[in-house]
Design a protein around this motif. Structure first.
Motif, PDB file in Angstrom:
ATOM      1  N   ASN A  73       0.838  -1.213   0.000  1.00  0.00           N
ATOM      2  CA  ASN A  73       0.000   0.000   0.000  1.00  0.00           C
ATOM      3  C   ASN A  73       0.870   1.259   0.000  1.00  0.00           C
ATOM      4  O   ASN A  73       2.109   1.170  -0.062  1.00  0.00           O
ATOM      5  N   ALA A  74       0.248   2.407   0.090  1.00  0.00           N
ATOM      6  CA  ALA A  74       0.981   3.688  -0.024  1.00  0.00           C
ATOM      7  C   ALA A  74       2.025   3.855   1.080  1.00  0.00           C
ATOM      8  O   ALA A  74       3.037   4.547   0.894  1.00  0.00           O
ATOM      9  N   ALA A  75       1.813   3.192   2.215  1.00  0.00           N
ATOM     10  CA  ALA A  75       2.811   3.301   3.297  1.00  0.00           C
ATOM     11  C   ALA A  75       4.083   2.524   2.925  1.00  0.00           C
ATOM     12  O   ALA A  75       5.204   3.049   3.047  1.00  0.00           O
ATOM     13  N   HIS A  76       3.916   1.293   2.424  1.00  0.00           N
ATOM     14  CA  HIS A  76       5.074   0.515   1.968  1.00  0.00           C
ATOM     15  C   HIS A  76       5.804   1.286   0.856  1.00  0.00           C
ATOM     16  O   HIS A  76       7.044   1.349   0.832  1.00  0.00           O
ATOM     17  N   GLU A  77       5.047   1.867  -0.050  1.00  0.00           N
ATOM     18  CA  GLU A  77       5.663   2.556  -1.201  1.00  0.00           C
ATOM     19  C   GLU A  77       6.418   3.807  -0.760  1.00  0.00           C
ATOM     20  O   GLU A  77       7.519   4.092  -1.233  1.00  0.00           O
ATOM     21  N   ALA A  78       5.874   4.513   0.217  1.00  0.00           N
ATOM     22  CA  ALA A  78       6.567   5.716   0.705  1.00  0.00           C
ATOM     23  C   ALA A  78       7.875   5.328   1.401  1.00  0.00           C
ATOM     24  O   ALA A  78       8.912   5.978   1.210  1.00  0.00           O
ATOM     25  N   LEU A  79       7.862   4.255   2.177  1.00  0.00           N
ATOM     26  CA  LEU A  79       9.089   3.813   2.849  1.00  0.00           C
ATOM     27  C   LEU A  79      10.127   3.343   1.826  1.00  0.00           C
ATOM     28  O   LEU A  79      11.328   3.569   1.991  1.00  0.00           O
ATOM     29  N   ALA A  80       9.658   2.733   0.745  1.00  0.00           N
ATOM     30  CA  ALA A  80      10.599   2.295  -0.301  1.00  0.00           C
ATOM     31  C   ALA A  80      11.229   3.518  -0.989  1.00  0.00           C
ATOM     32  O   ALA A  80      12.428   3.525  -1.305  1.00  0.00           O
ATOM     33  N   ARG A  81      10.444   4.578  -1.166  1.00  0.00           N
ATOM     34  CA  ARG A  81      11.001   5.823  -1.755  1.00  0.00           C
ATOM     35  C   ARG A  81      12.062   6.402  -0.827  1.00  0.00           C
ATOM     36  O   ARG A  81      13.159   6.791  -1.256  1.00  0.00           O
ATOM     37  N   LEU A  82      11.752   6.408   0.465  1.00  0.00           N
ATOM     38  CA  LEU A  82      12.732   6.929   1.434  1.00  0.00           C
ATOM     39  C   LEU A  82      14.007   6.083   1.367  1.00  0.00           C
ATOM     40  O   LEU A  82      15.123   6.625   1.309  1.00  0.00           O
ATOM     41  N   ASP A  83      13.848   4.782   1.331  1.00  0.00           N
ATOM     42  CA  ASP A  83      14.998   3.870   1.286  1.00  0.00           C
ATOM     43  C   ASP A  83      15.842   4.153   0.036  1.00  0.00           C
ATOM     44  O   ASP A  83      17.074   4.182   0.078  1.00  0.00           O
ATOM     45  N   ALA A  84      15.172   4.420  -1.077  1.00  0.00           N
ATOM     46  CA  ALA A  84      15.906   4.629  -2.343  1.00  0.00           C
ATOM     47  C   ALA A  84      16.664   5.953  -2.345  1.00  0.00           C
ATOM     48  O   ALA A  84      17.713   6.071  -2.975  1.00  0.00           O
ATOM     49  N   HIS A  85      16.142   6.947  -1.617  1.00  0.00           N
ATOM     50  CA  HIS A  85      16.725   8.289  -1.754  1.00  0.00           C
ATOM     51  C   HIS A  85      17.452   8.818  -0.527  1.00  0.00           C
ATOM     52  O   HIS A  85      18.128   9.831  -0.599  1.00  0.00           O
ATOM     53  N   TRP A  86      17.299   8.135   0.635  1.00  0.00           N
ATOM     54  CA  TRP A  86      17.919   8.703   1.836  1.00  0.00           C
ATOM     55  C   TRP A  86      19.442   8.518   1.803  1.00  0.00           C
ATOM     56  O   TRP A  86      19.902   7.392   1.691  1.00  0.00           O
ATOM     57  N   PRO A  87      20.215   9.615   1.861  1.00  0.00           N
ATOM     58  CA  PRO A  87      21.671   9.502   1.686  1.00  0.00           C
ATOM     59  C   PRO A  87      22.383   8.942   2.921  1.00  0.00           C
ATOM     60  O   PRO A  87      23.477   8.426   2.833  1.00  0.00           O
ATOM     61  N   GLY A  88      21.740   9.070   4.097  1.00  0.00           N
ATOM     62  CA  GLY A  88      22.390   8.586   5.318  1.00  0.00           C
ATOM     63  C   GLY A  88      22.032   7.137   5.564  1.00  0.00           C
ATOM     64  O   GLY A  88      21.444   6.458   4.729  1.00  0.00           O
ATOM     65  N   GLU A  89      22.399   6.678   6.771  1.00  0.00           N
ATOM     66  CA  GLU A  89      22.041   5.300   7.153  1.00  0.00           C
ATOM     67  C   GLU A  89      20.538   5.204   7.313  1.00  0.00           C
ATOM     68  O   GLU A  89      19.892   6.163   7.786  1.00  0.00           O
ATOM     69  N   LEU A  90      19.984   4.080   6.921  1.00  0.00           N
ATOM     70  CA  LEU A  90      18.552   3.824   7.111  1.00  0.00           C
ATOM     71  C   LEU A  90      18.345   2.319   7.254  1.00  0.00           C
ATOM     72  O   LEU A  90      18.898   1.544   6.471  1.00  0.00           O
ATOM     73  N   THR A  91      17.638   1.920   8.277  1.00  0.00           N
ATOM     74  CA  THR A  91      17.307   0.500   8.469  1.00  0.00           C
ATOM     75  C   THR A  91      15.814   0.384   8.736  1.00  0.00           C
ATOM     76  O   THR A  91      15.303   1.044   9.647  1.00  0.00           O
ATOM     77  N   ILE A  92      15.146  -0.414   7.915  1.00  0.00           N
ATOM     78  CA  ILE A  92      13.738  -0.727   8.179  1.00  0.00           C
ATOM     79  C   ILE A  92      13.707  -2.086   8.864  1.00  0.00           C
ATOM     80  O   ILE A  92      14.069  -3.107   8.260  1.00  0.00           O
ATOM     81  N   ILE A  93      13.350  -2.091  10.140  1.00  0.00           N
ATOM     82  CA  ILE A  93      13.226  -3.342  10.897  1.00  0.00           C
ATOM     83  C   ILE A  93      11.746  -3.690  10.899  1.00  0.00           C
ATOM     84  O   ILE A  93      10.928  -2.892  11.382  1.00  0.00           O
ATOM     85  N   THR A  94      11.382  -4.825  10.305  1.00  0.00           N
ATOM     86  CA  THR A  94       9.963  -5.164  10.321  1.00  0.00           C
ATOM     87  C   THR A  94       9.685  -6.391  11.169  1.00  0.00           C
ATOM     88  O   THR A  94      10.472  -7.354  11.163  1.00  0.00           O
ATOM     89  N   GLN A  95       8.607  -6.301  11.941  1.00  0.00           N
ATOM     90  CA  GLN A  95       8.105  -7.440  12.704  1.00  0.00           C
ATOM     91  C   GLN A  95       7.236  -8.307  11.789  1.00  0.00           C
ATOM     92  O   GLN A  95       6.889  -9.427  12.148  1.00  0.00           O
ATOM     93  N   ASN A  96       6.886  -7.758  10.639  1.00  0.00           N
ATOM     94  CA  ASN A  96       5.948  -8.438   9.747  1.00  0.00           C
ATOM     95  C   ASN A  96       6.632  -9.570   9.002  1.00  0.00           C
ATOM     96  O   ASN A  96       7.835  -9.498   8.709  1.00  0.00           O
ATOM     97  N   VAL A  97       5.867 -10.586   8.698  1.00  0.00           N
ATOM     98  CA  VAL A  97       6.421 -11.748   7.998  1.00  0.00           C
ATOM     99  C   VAL A  97       5.901 -11.819   6.552  1.00  0.00           C
ATOM    100  O   VAL A  97       6.161 -12.776   5.843  1.00  0.00           O
ATOM    101  N   ASP A  98       5.189 -10.747   6.142  1.00  0.00           N
ATOM    102  CA  ASP A  98       4.775 -10.668   4.727  1.00  0.00           C
ATOM    103  C   ASP A  98       5.934 -10.085   3.920  1.00  0.00           C
ATOM    104  O   ASP A  98       6.935  -9.642   4.477  1.00  0.00           O
TER     105      ASP A  98
END
Ligand code: BV8
Length: 233
Positions: A73-98
Motif C-alpha cells: 500500500n501507499a505506506a510501503h511505497e513511501a518507505l521504499a522511496r525513502l529507502d531509495a533516496h535517503w543519503p544517510g544510514e537507514l534500516t527498516i526493521i519489520t516485525q511483519n512476515v509478509d
C-alpha cells in the motif's frame, strides 16, 4: 521529510502489522487476536507445533497464501522511496512476515520475525523460498528428509533474527520511527526505549497510542497510508 529538528543522519524504522492492514492483511489484534478460536500467541509457538503440527502448518499455509493475494500500500511505497533516496544510514526493521516492504522496493530491510515465503529444514538447517503449502510435509530440497520443513518464522519463545545488527543500528540512530505496531511484543517493543536513552528523537505513526507511547517525543495518529507518505514526502 517534515522534521522540526535538523535533518537526521541516520534513521531506524520499526514496522508492525498496522503497516500492512490497509493491504488487507489482518493484524494480530483484529478479531480479538484469535484464529479459529485459538489465541495467536498459542499457535505461534514451538510447543504448539510439537503438539499439533497440522494446526500450526494450516495456520501458516493460510497466511502464506493470503499475502500472495494482496498488494503493497501507499505506506510501503513511501518507505521504499525513502529507502531509495535517503543519503544517510537507514534500516527498516519489520516485525511483519509478509513480503510487502520488499515488493514495494525496500532494500535496507531486516525481517526480525522471519518470513512467510521461506521454509526452514529442521534436519539440515537449510532455508528455502517457499510459496506453496507445508501441510503435506514435503521433503527438504537439500537433504530430502520428508516432513522436516517448518515455516521460517520466529515463534514466541524463540530468539528473533539479527538482534546484534538491530541493537547496533538502534544504538547509533538519530531518529527512531515506529509505524503500525501495538508495542506488545518484546524485544521489538523495547527498541524505542533503547533509542531514546541513546539520544535519538522518537516518532510514533499509528492508528492509536501504542503500549510504548510514553517513550515517543511525538505521536501522529491515523491510517499508515495517510501518515507515512505525509512524513516521507
Ligand atoms: C523471545 C511471527 C527469548 C509469528 C511474532 C513467555 C515465554 C516466552 C517468551 C515470553 C513470555 N512472556 C513474554 C515473552 C516475550 C515474548 C513476548 O513479548 N510476548 C508478548 C505476548 C508479551 N517475546 C518472544 O517470545 C520473542 N522471543 O523473547 O525470545 C529468547 C531469549 C534467548 C534465547 C531464546 C529466546 C519472540 C517474539 C516473536 C513472536 N513472533 N511474529 C507470526 O507472525 O505468526 S510476533 C507477532 O506479534 C508480530 O510479528 C508482531 O511482532 C506481534 C504483533 O504486534 P504488531 O505487529 O504490533 O501487531 P498488533 O496487531 O499487535 O498491532 C497492530 C497495531 O497497528 C495496533 O497498534 C493498531 O492500532 C495499528 N494499526 C492497525 N491498523 C492500522 C494501524 N496503524 C496504522 N494504520 C492502520 N491502518
Amino acid at each position: 521529510m517534515s522534521e522540526g529538528r535538523q535533518r537526521p543522519r541516520s534513521i531506524v524504522i520499526l514496522t508492525g502489522a498496522g503497516v500492512s492492514a490497509e493491504s488487507g492483511i489482518d493484524t494480530f489484534r483484529d478479531g480479538g487476536g484469535l484464529w479459529e478460536q485459538h489465541r495467536v500467541e498459542d499457535v505461534a509457538t514451538p510447543e504448539a507445533f510439537a503438539r499439533d503440527p497440522e494446526l500450526v502448518l494450516r495456520f501458516y499455509d493460510m497466511r502464506r497464501a493470503r499475502i500472495q493475494e494482496v498488494e503493497p500500500n501507499a505506506a510501503h511505497e513511501a518507505l521504499a522511496r525513502l529507502d531509495a533516496h535517503w543519503p544517510g544510514e537507514l534500516t527498516i526493521i519489520t516485525q511483519n512476515v509478509d513480503d510487502l516492504h520488499e515488493r514495494a522496493g525496500a532494500r535496507r530491510l531486516i525481517h526480525m520475525h522471519g518470513e512467510h515465503l521461506k521454509a526452514w529444514c529442521m534436519t539440515c538447517d537449510s532455508r528455502h523460498h517457499w510459496r506453496g503449502t507445508l501441510i503435506d510435509r514435503p521433503a527438504c530440497p537439500t537433504c530430502a528428509m520428508p516432513g522436516s520443513l517448518r515455516p521460517d518464522i520466529v515463534w514466541f519463545g524463540e530468539m528473533p533474527y539479527r538482534m546484534g545488527e538491530i541493537f547496533n543500528a538502534v544504538a547509533r540512530t538519530d531518529l527512531f520511527v515506529s509505524i503500525g505496531t501495538s508495542g506488545a511484543v518484546y524485544p521489538a517493543a523495547g527498541l524505542v526505549k533503547q533509542a531514546r536513552e541513546a539520544g535519538a528523537a522518537t516518532l510514533e505513526l499509528n492508528l492509536e497510542p501504542s503500549q510504548g507511547s510514553r517513550w515517543f517525543d511525538e505521536a501522529r495518529h491515523g491510517p499508515a497510508t495517510a501518515l507515512v507518505p505525509a512524513w516521507v514526502d
